[in-house]
Structures are given as C-alpha cells and as structure tokens.
Design an enzyme around this catalytic site. Structure first.
Site, PDB file in Angstrom:
ATOM      1  N   HIS A 106       0.734   4.425  -2.514  1.00  0.00           N
ATOM      2  CA  HIS A 106       0.568   5.801  -2.034  1.00  0.00           C
ATOM      3  C   HIS A 106       1.742   6.675  -2.468  1.00  0.00           C
ATOM      4  CE1 HIS A 106      -2.673   5.230   1.299  1.00  0.00           C
ATOM      5  NE2 HIS A 106      -2.881   4.429   0.274  1.00  0.00           N
ATOM      6  N   HIS A 118      -6.003  -5.456  -1.697  1.00  0.00           N
ATOM      7  CA  HIS A 118      -6.813  -5.419  -0.474  1.00  0.00           C
ATOM      8  C   HIS A 118      -7.101  -6.816   0.049  1.00  0.00           C
ATOM      9  CE1 HIS A 118      -8.604  -1.094  -1.094  1.00  0.00           C
ATOM     10  NE2 HIS A 118      -7.302  -1.115  -0.873  1.00  0.00           N
ATOM     11  N   ARG A 159       0.836  -1.205   0.000  1.00  0.00           N
ATOM     12  CA  ARG A 159       0.000   0.000   0.000  1.00  0.00           C
ATOM     13  C   ARG A 159       0.875   1.261   0.000  1.00  0.00           C
ATOM     14  NH1 ARG A 159      -3.170  -2.025   3.719  1.00  0.00           N
ATOM     15  NH2 ARG A 159      -3.868  -3.416   2.080  1.00  0.00           N
ATOM     16  N   ASN A 184      -2.325   8.359   5.323  1.00  0.00           N
ATOM     17  CA  ASN A 184      -1.107   7.584   5.542  1.00  0.00           C
ATOM     18  C   ASN A 184      -0.813   7.309   7.007  1.00  0.00           C
ATOM     19  OD1 ASN A 184      -0.554   7.573   2.758  1.00  0.00           O
ATOM     20  ND2 ASN A 184       0.489   9.551   2.879  1.00  0.00           N
TER      21      ASN A 184
END
Length: 312
Positions: free
Chosen positions: A53, A181, A49, A82
C-alpha cells in the site's frame, strides 16, 4: 530457509546501504518483527500489505505510516483501504525507536518497512532475500490518492493488470504478488457482496465453492458486520503457494482473488504457481524487490524522519 540473492531494483538503492552508518539496522528490525509475528502471525501479513500500500501511493516513501495532521487533513493511513485493515504500525514504530537509539537520523522509515516486509516473509514462509536500501521518507500524504492508486477488492483481472502496469509491474508479477494473500485476514465488508448480493441480486457468487461459502456465511452474517476471515483457508498463517491451489478450487475470498482464474491471461499464471511452489517463491522475491523500488526518493530528496508517524 530459502535465501534468494538481490535482483532488479532501482540503481539508486543498494544492498548493504547501512553497512557503515548503521550496521545493526537489519538485525534490529528482524528481531522486532519476529517477536511481534510470534505473538500474532496476522501482523506479518499486515506488514507485507502495508509495504504494498505504501509503494502504490507516491512510491515507497513511508507515506502510509504518517498520521493525519492538524486541521483535520486526513492521511493515507485513515483511508478505508488502510483503516482498519492495515496492521503493524506499532511494530514499525518500535523498530524505528530502537534504531534511533543507536543510529539517530540515519535510517528511513521507508527502508524499515521494506526490511520488515522481508522479515515477515521470512518468519511466515522461510522466504529470505536481500533488500536494496537507501530510500528517503516522503513529507506528503494525501487521503484521496489511495482511491486513485490502490486497486479495490472488487477489481477484475483486467483492472488489476492495468493498475499494476501503471506501476511498471507485469501481469505475472501482479498474480505473483497476490500470493501474499496466503496470509492475513480480510474484513467481511470486503467480500460480503459475493455471499449475499452478487451482481445486484440476492444470490451468492456462483464461482464460490459451496462449502467455503457456507463457512464464510457462518463467520460473516448479512451486513452490517465487523468480523473477518482468513484470505487463505488452507494455510492462513503460512506464506506459500496454497493460495493458488485454493483459487483453482473456487475458494478465493475476494473478487480480486477469484477473478485471477476466470481470466485467460492470469489463469495460466495461477496454474503454474499452484503446481510449482518453488517457482512461485523465486518470482515472489523478484517481484517484492522490484515493487520496493517504485518511485523511491533517494539522495537529498525527502527526509529521514525521527518518528515514522510524523514528518520532522
């Protein structure tokens, strides 16, 4: 383990970039990541992730790793998208320290993060692939740019498609990358509205499976709360296509997950990924490599940081 050859990437990046300058780099990152993920599988999802990001804000330049500087100027890392959600910063810093001890001023933090995301995929899903490298580290991090570039967990499918299109990624690639996910967890605040106040009412989202919703409510009582739940209730510590199977059963955790089966365009991609695991894996690899090439700094651009948390 599935080994997929390198696919689309920025022509400035190449597989084996550090073959002469730091031949041990990928093995160092791999060992560091595998140790951390063995202790806590959630770290692997956090690192994947984090790579996403990073790439969606200013490109894949390691800017998400930078801590806030003096004078109270906040970094991407401090943004609510974050912090506290992203995990694994200490793993990237540990890998960087080990690399600096053998190859000082050679390997960028942006490349380390790209390698670490691949190694997390390998550890948690036996998905391995070649990572083109040669990224340089950015010197700038802007708090507000996270809001402007990262899609929130309340996004609709149309909003997600548009957001990914701005980064050069297709609707199919967006749905494919959402499969990450399958691992990791989300804070209750990211989905509590679906349980208690859907569309401004006091009801839960009707698209949620009732048993799944009851389990979520047991973990996350009415706000405020500080808990969380796994993004994939079937195989939360294994990177696979079960995420899509869960979506088709009404067990998507976030609005941005469940919306993928409610949209006519994205629904067909969900169905294919749910049915054909090997197809999703191959698409995931291609999409990860392509995402890892977004707006990269190369050549003399940027810098090679000595510490991933601070510019030189």
């Amino acid at each position: 383990m599935l080994l997929v050859p390198a696919v689309y990437s920025d022509p400035s990046l190449k597989v084996g970039f550090y073959k002469r300058s730091c031949p041990a780099v990928e093995s160092i990152v791999r060992r560091t990541v595998r140790r951390a993920v063995s202790r806590n599988p959630g770290i692997g999802g956090g690192i994947i992730r984090m790579h996403f990001h990073d790439c969606f804000v200013r490109g894949c330049d390691g800017s998400v790793l930078l801590k806030s500087g003096p004078g109270g100027k906040q970094s991407e890392r401090d943004h609510p998208a974050n912090n506290p959600g992203l995990r694994g910063f200490e793993v990237i810093e540990e890998a960087k320290n080990r690399i600096e001890s053998v190859c000082p001023n050679t390997v960028s933090c942006a490349d380390i993060l790209a390698f670490a995301a691949r190694d997390s995929s390998s550890k948690l899903g036996r998905i391995n692939y070649a990572v083109p490298a040669g990224r340089r580290d950015g010197r700038v991090t802007v708090f507000d740019e996270v809001t402007d570039n990262l899609p929130p967990p309340t996004s609709t499918a149309d909003q997600l498609v548009a957001n990914f299109a701005r980064k050069g990624l297709s609707a199919d690639e967006m749905v494919t990358l959402s499969g990450a996910h399958s691992i990791g967890a989300s804070h209750c605040s990211s989905f509590s509205a679906r349980l208690y106040s859907f569309n401004g009412t006091h009801d839960q989202d009707p698209s949620l499976d009732r048993k799944f919703a009851a389990a979520l409510k047991a973990t996350c009582p009415r706000p405020p709360q500080n808990g969380g739940s796994g993004l994939d209730s079937a195989t939360p510590n294994w990177l696979d296509n079960k995420y899509y199977v869960e979506l088709t059963a009404g067990r998507g955790l976030l609005t941005s997950d469940q919306t993928l089966v409610e949209n006519s365009l994205t629904r067909k991609y969900v169905a294919v990924n749910a049915r054909y695991g090997a197809t999703w894996t191959a698409k995931y690899v291609k999409a990860m490599v392509k995402m890892g090439s977004i707006d990269v700094l190369t050549g003399s651009q940027g810098e090679i940081r000595s510490s991933c948390s601070f510019v030189n």
